[in-house]
Design an enzyme around this catalytic site. Sequence first.
Site, short mmCIF file in Angstrom:
data_model
loop_
_atom_site.label_atom_id
_atom_site.label_comp_id
_atom_site.label_asym_id
_atom_site.label_seq_id
_atom_site.Cartn_x
_atom_site.Cartn_y
_atom_site.Cartn_z
N THR A 112 3.02 -91.04 -58.88
CA THR A 112 3.15 -92.43 -59.35
C THR A 112 2.31 -92.66 -60.60
O THR A 112 2.75 -93.34 -61.54
CB THR A 112 2.72 -93.40 -58.24
N GLU A 333 -18.90 -72.36 -31.75
CA GLU A 333 -18.97 -72.43 -33.22
C GLU A 333 -19.74 -71.26 -33.80
O GLU A 333 -19.41 -70.77 -34.89
CB GLU A 333 -19.59 -73.76 -33.65
N ASP A 407 -7.23 -73.32 -31.97
CA ASP A 407 -7.51 -72.00 -32.54
C ASP A 407 -6.39 -71.03 -32.17
O ASP A 407 -5.93 -70.24 -33.00
CB ASP A 407 -8.85 -71.47 -32.03
#
Length: 500
Positions: A112, A333, A407
């Site tokens: 745009t 983690e 995962d």
Amino acid sequence: MLKEISLGIGLAAVIFLAVSGYDVIPIIFMGLAAGALFFITRSRGMIGKTFSAAPPARATKVEFSDIGGQATAINELKEALDFIKNHDQIIKMGIRPIKGILLTGPPGTGKTLMAKAAAGYTESVFIACSGSEFIELYAGVGAQRVRQLFQTARDSAIKQKKDSAIIFIDEIDILGSKRGQNASHHEYDQTLNQLLVEMDGLKVNDRVRVLVMAATNRVDMLDPALLRPGRFDRQVKVDLADKAGRLEILKLHCRNKPLAADVDLEEIAKQTFGFSGAHLESLANEGAILAMREGCTEISNRHLLEAIDKVMMGEKLDRRPARKELERVAVHEVGHALLSEKVRPGSVSMLTIMPRGQALGYMRQVPENDTYLHTRGYLENQIQVLLAGSIAEEVVLGDRSTGAGNDFEQAVKTAGQIIRSGMSELGVVDPDILPADLRYRVISGIIKTQEQKVKEFLLKMKDAIGQIVHVLLVEEKITGEYFRTITKKFLLVQQGHTDQ
């Protein structure tokens, strides 16, 4: 208010007549017919106002210099727009004018903005609308709106004493989808037909030269008649920016923001692989918001790094998992981080167990240099990193949890990519005709092989996992540099070195 009162009185009168024994069916039928006629008349009466409600021909302030990371697309667009600027030369050379330019690419890449900049570049009237504005239930309304759109463009240009106008249709896939797909009625087809007729009627010697620009991220849905030469003559790809482009975009969005001396926009650009221009604008804005919350007068590098996480994952959550669950998140983690560091040293950027968005924890990697071709070894390494979180839970805690569902989905998708690319034991195959049981066996084999490699590595790194988890439970968030400091001696041992 008057409409509601009139409707209530009319309804009460019908009920009274029905109770009194009168046949009210003809009255109800006539009322419904009158209401439908009024609605259709009102809808058609609004057509002329659809594109003139907003100031349609006001000069835009957007320039191509305000758009970063799209040098190739801008150059290609300028070449097409020069046909409007060099009008006299076009007539001498007998060149047919370019009637339409289609901007394609992912959302948020600046399509745009480029259309607005095109209007400023050619000093044209600019009228913007969306494809959905043309679609109505009643036959003929959409086609009439298309005619009104082109007429409004010409009238606005004459009023402003300009000889060119640009019509920009956003999300044109709604208006220009392939004909024959809506069997219930032909309103969609009639609207598209009218657009084709209007574009065919554009001539080089018109008093007002009209150029149609459109944008879509679903070019595959457009009708072939719309894409042929003589309608949309140019297709300009507005794609996601590379690292240099992202740096340029960040500089544009940060030019009005007070940045601290420690801000490294090049590093931020490196860590935002896959971000669109809209994402980068949001990142700069969120960084400023975080700085304001803390009462800072300048935006520091840590604010922008925190903003990356917020744009990718969402806002931090107030909920706090129980200690046992938090420990499992930390183990998960750390498993991801250890494998990431193994397959690509220096890749871990940050490790946290603070809930954010839908994630209870998060390991952010430093993206590699923008690459678009991958080997089997690279894809297998990615599968290892994806599997490492769940396997780390099994190695340290004795079992797995449901936290690895996403995962596993990504791992299966990556294994599928190996098959589609002809890098599996099957060789070059057509995935569409591959038997489901054979595909399942090959994907399972790929994943099980990588799973075994990850398990062997993490069993040797069990002490490292425990040490990092202890630090992470205390700190809640550690940087990649600190993570590498803790794991360096363990990784050296695995590589066959001794700590002197």
